[in-house]
Design a protein around this motif. Sequence first.
Motif, short mmCIF file in Angstrom:
data_model
loop_
_atom_site.label_atom_id
_atom_site.label_comp_id
_atom_site.label_asym_id
_atom_site.label_seq_id
_atom_site.Cartn_x
_atom_site.Cartn_y
_atom_site.Cartn_z
N ALA A 15 3.92 -16.27 -18.53
CA ALA A 15 5.37 -16.08 -18.43
C ALA A 15 5.89 -16.59 -17.09
N LEU A 16 5.11 -16.34 -16.03
CA LEU A 16 5.51 -16.84 -14.70
C LEU A 16 5.47 -18.36 -14.65
N ILE A 17 4.44 -18.92 -15.28
CA ILE A 17 4.29 -20.37 -15.25
C ILE A 17 5.45 -21.03 -15.98
N ILE A 18 5.84 -20.45 -17.12
CA ILE A 18 6.96 -21.02 -17.87
C ILE A 18 8.24 -20.92 -17.03
N THR A 19 8.44 -19.78 -16.39
CA THR A 19 9.62 -19.61 -15.55
C THR A 19 9.64 -20.65 -14.43
N GLN A 20 8.49 -20.84 -13.81
CA GLN A 20 8.34 -21.81 -12.72
C GLN A 20 8.67 -23.21 -13.21
N LYS A 21 8.22 -23.50 -14.44
CA LYS A 21 8.50 -24.82 -15.02
C LYS A 21 10.01 -25.00 -15.20
N GLY A 22 10.65 -23.95 -15.70
CA GLY A 22 12.10 -24.02 -15.90
C GLY A 22 12.84 -24.21 -14.58
N LEU A 23 12.31 -23.59 -13.54
CA LEU A 23 12.89 -23.73 -12.20
C LEU A 23 12.72 -25.16 -11.71
N ALA A 24 11.52 -25.71 -11.89
CA ALA A 24 11.24 -27.07 -11.42
C ALA A 24 12.11 -28.08 -12.15
N LEU A 25 12.41 -27.81 -13.42
CA LEU A 25 13.21 -28.75 -14.21
C LEU A 25 14.71 -28.49 -14.03
N GLY A 26 15.05 -27.46 -13.28
CA GLY A 26 16.46 -27.17 -13.06
C GLY A 26 17.15 -26.50 -14.24
N ILE A 27 16.37 -25.94 -15.17
CA ILE A 27 16.99 -25.26 -16.31
C ILE A 27 17.51 -23.89 -15.89
N ILE A 28 16.71 -23.16 -15.14
CA ILE A 28 17.13 -21.84 -14.66
C ILE A 28 16.94 -21.79 -13.14
N ASP A 29 17.49 -20.75 -12.49
CA ASP A 29 17.25 -20.66 -11.05
C ASP A 29 16.27 -19.53 -10.73
N SER A 30 15.90 -19.45 -9.44
CA SER A 30 14.78 -18.59 -9.08
C SER A 30 15.08 -17.10 -9.26
N SER A 31 16.35 -16.75 -9.45
CA SER A 31 16.66 -15.32 -9.58
C SER A 31 16.02 -14.72 -10.83
N TYR A 32 15.67 -15.57 -11.82
CA TYR A 32 15.06 -15.05 -13.05
C TYR A 32 13.63 -14.55 -12.83
N PHE A 33 13.04 -14.98 -11.70
CA PHE A 33 11.71 -14.47 -11.40
C PHE A 33 11.70 -12.93 -11.37
N THR A 34 12.79 -12.37 -10.83
CA THR A 34 12.87 -10.91 -10.72
C THR A 34 12.65 -10.27 -12.09
N ALA A 35 13.35 -10.80 -13.10
CA ALA A 35 13.23 -10.24 -14.44
C ALA A 35 11.80 -10.34 -14.96
N VAL A 36 11.20 -11.52 -14.74
CA VAL A 36 9.85 -11.75 -15.27
C VAL A 36 8.84 -10.85 -14.55
N ILE A 37 8.98 -10.77 -13.23
CA ILE A 37 8.06 -9.92 -12.46
C ILE A 37 8.18 -8.46 -12.93
N LEU A 38 9.43 -8.03 -13.11
CA LEU A 38 9.66 -6.66 -13.59
C LEU A 38 8.98 -6.45 -14.95
N LEU A 39 9.13 -7.44 -15.82
CA LEU A 39 8.51 -7.35 -17.15
C LEU A 39 6.99 -7.20 -17.04
N ILE A 40 6.39 -8.01 -16.16
CA ILE A 40 4.93 -7.93 -16.00
C ILE A 40 4.52 -6.55 -15.50
N ILE A 41 5.25 -6.07 -14.49
CA ILE A 41 4.89 -4.77 -13.92
C ILE A 41 5.04 -3.66 -14.97
N VAL A 42 6.24 -3.60 -15.58
CA VAL A 42 6.50 -2.51 -16.52
C VAL A 42 5.53 -2.56 -17.70
N SER A 43 5.37 -3.76 -18.29
CA SER A 43 4.53 -3.82 -19.48
C SER A 43 3.08 -3.47 -19.14
N SER A 44 2.62 -3.91 -17.96
CA SER A 44 1.21 -3.63 -17.69
C SER A 44 0.95 -2.19 -17.28
#
Lengths: 399, 399
Positions: free
Chosen positions: B345-374
């Motif tokens: 999930a982080l890698i996909i987010t990073q890819k989206g960031l590198a391609l300019g599709i999304i910005d880095s603020s979405y990392f927060t959501a993904v990190i939260l998801l990883i923490i909560v789910s695990s």
Amino acid sequence: METYEIFRDLAIIILAAKFMGIVAKKCKAPMVVGEIIAGLIVGPCLFDWVISSDYIAKMAEIGVILIMFSAGLETNLKELKKSGLIAFLVACAGVFVPFVGGAILYMAFYGWSAWGTEGFFKALFIGSIMTATSVGITVECLREMGFLKGKIGQTILSAAIIDDVIGIIVLTFVIGFKDPSSNTLLVVNNMVVFFAASLVGGYLLYRIMQKVDARYPHSRRIPIIGLGICFAMAYCAEKYFGIADITGAYVAGIILCNIRDAEYIDRKVSINNYMFFGPIFFVTIGLKTNLRELDTSMLWFSVCFVLVAMLTKVIGCGLMSKVCGIKGIDCIKVGVGMMTRGEVALIITQKGLALGIIDSSYFTAVILLIIVSSILVPILLKYLYTKAPDPVEPAAQST
Amino acid sequence: METYEIFRDLAIIILAAKFMGIVAKKCKAPMVVGEIIAGLIVGPCLFDWVISSDYIAKMAEIGVILIMFSAGLETNLKELKKSGLIAFLVACAGVFVPFVGGAILYMAFYGWSAWGTEGFFKALFIGSIMTATSVGITVECLREMGFLKGKIGQTILSAAIIDDVIGIIVLTFVIGFKDPSSNTLLVVNNMVVFFAASLVGGYLLYRIMQKVDARYPHSRRIPIIGLGICFAMAYCAEKYFGIADITGAYVAGIILCNIRDAEYIDRKVSINNYMFFGPIFFVTIGLKTNLRELDTSMLWFSVCFVLVAMLTKVIGCGLMSKVCGIKGIDCIKVGVGMMTRGEVALIITQKGLALGIIDSSYFTAVILLIIVSSILVPILLKYLYTKAPDPVEPAAQST
């Protein structure tokens, strides 16, 4: 450069290095030589597929640090203590004679320079390239013949380890004085403070790592912390003491070489090294060496460089071992065994290039030295041992 | 930047990542979370010791490629064939429902976008971040309870592997369409040609590697050639087919996952990964996440993102397993087991960031998801299995 383009360079470098490394091994030459030739092939010399970008250069620099860290880790301090006076004196002569010889060679070619001038330090630097023995090929050769555990074999091995330490100290001094305006007192002061700090801090680190190691043996944290210490010391050496980062990495290796998992750290670091950073470093040397720019004067210099580097080792180590009581042909065995050069000579050259002391054309001389010495030494050793086998050997080996 | 300064960054990153990784493990959270928090600590969020330089970013990118290569190598094609229809259908639902759910969530927050617009593809991208299950924690948890080899455990495991493959295909499509002006036919064509070329070229590579492997088993050349193939495919995918480099690396892993030394390659690559590139990647995410810039709207989005990502997996996988004949509470077990997210999930987010599709603020959501789910999944699984233990298990495990 788009990020994905680095993968192209990495793929070419890694595959070409491996392929040429295998070819070199088949030809009984060291793999390092194959990897450098791979750099010549994929670089501006031939196909021009890969350019030495800033990025690749930094990866190569990491490779250098890791190689020096490994060299430090592989130092056996206990063996060193036992190895005694003969090995120490042989090592000193094996550093001193080539060092002076190299400096004289440079001045003979490019004019005599007064003490303290830039030319003088260039000459000293050329001398310090000649100091470090790379004993790998000699060890392989002696092991193959079954003479490694003999008296001569052990003398060579110990002397080569001590020779590394002395060589690094000499290099550290020469680099310290690289700036003609540098204050002698300050350089010496920095050096003394660095080694004193390494001794005290190193002992503390060693005790801490020993405890961590006892509690979590063979865990991932051991090599990772080791790696962290290596990078930190490389940085601190250069930043706070003006001492080469490679010295810092080497000292980090020596600090950790006596903990129980030293060999484990070395193994993990080596995997990083042989898969990634090592090949990148050696290929980079090939990339930087533009044979098309090689002129006759440089070619002559290179030939003389190789001759001086090999003869000074034989003379220095051979004479000193004679002085120490080793008899007849055995002295020559010691001298010839110490003749091989390898990675460390390249690393020192690279350091000189990075500091602007010498230019990349000197790589040719060093590469030639590595090739010639590693082809010649096994042949000479075989000849010498066939003529006069080590008498102590069979008994020593049966134990 | 002087070359030696990279050693400072590397030392800080490696040591901080390891330290926080150990702390995370002590708190029963995944180590990845610890490493990201290390990035938050040493980065602009707190101490500002390390800045995400271009150099570090490229090292992180290599880490991403190596993680995807490892994921590919760990795919067991034979198991996959056996795993059968149920796992396949569960995986499809487990990709499809979160994908749609994520897209709807994005549009609910930022306005509805018509098919083909930029906003629409952003929404799809958010959906594709939600697709990849990271089954590691579920596996750990089931193994601990002794239910891994039961029917439900095996269904989850197989579905999670298939889910990776489908997730990567979905991602590849979404990225292909990232440019609103992109020609649908061309994108599909590229995709088909890439997978066809991978199939044919991959089969050839597989046969060649099988031969090399049979001749030189467990030799250094096996992982090195594997690594070369990985980098080459990552490059070619992006350069010639406009397909994400991570897809190329993943496919390279799948191509090699059936040779005898696949596990050996994976081990060697993993050492590079856990010592160097992996920590650098996860720390970089922490460096990029500036919590100070986090506003209330992003916070709300993150909370909803976590809820949608978890619920869509439970609903998608749970319902599909019910349709496939799995009964009662066991459906929920499957759904909960598929809920964890991780590196991919982080890698996909990073890819989206590198391609300019999304910005880095979405990392927060993904990190939260990883923490909560695990944190949540092991608790829920334990509760479900205590309430209704797997009846097939004891027999299955005794074999």
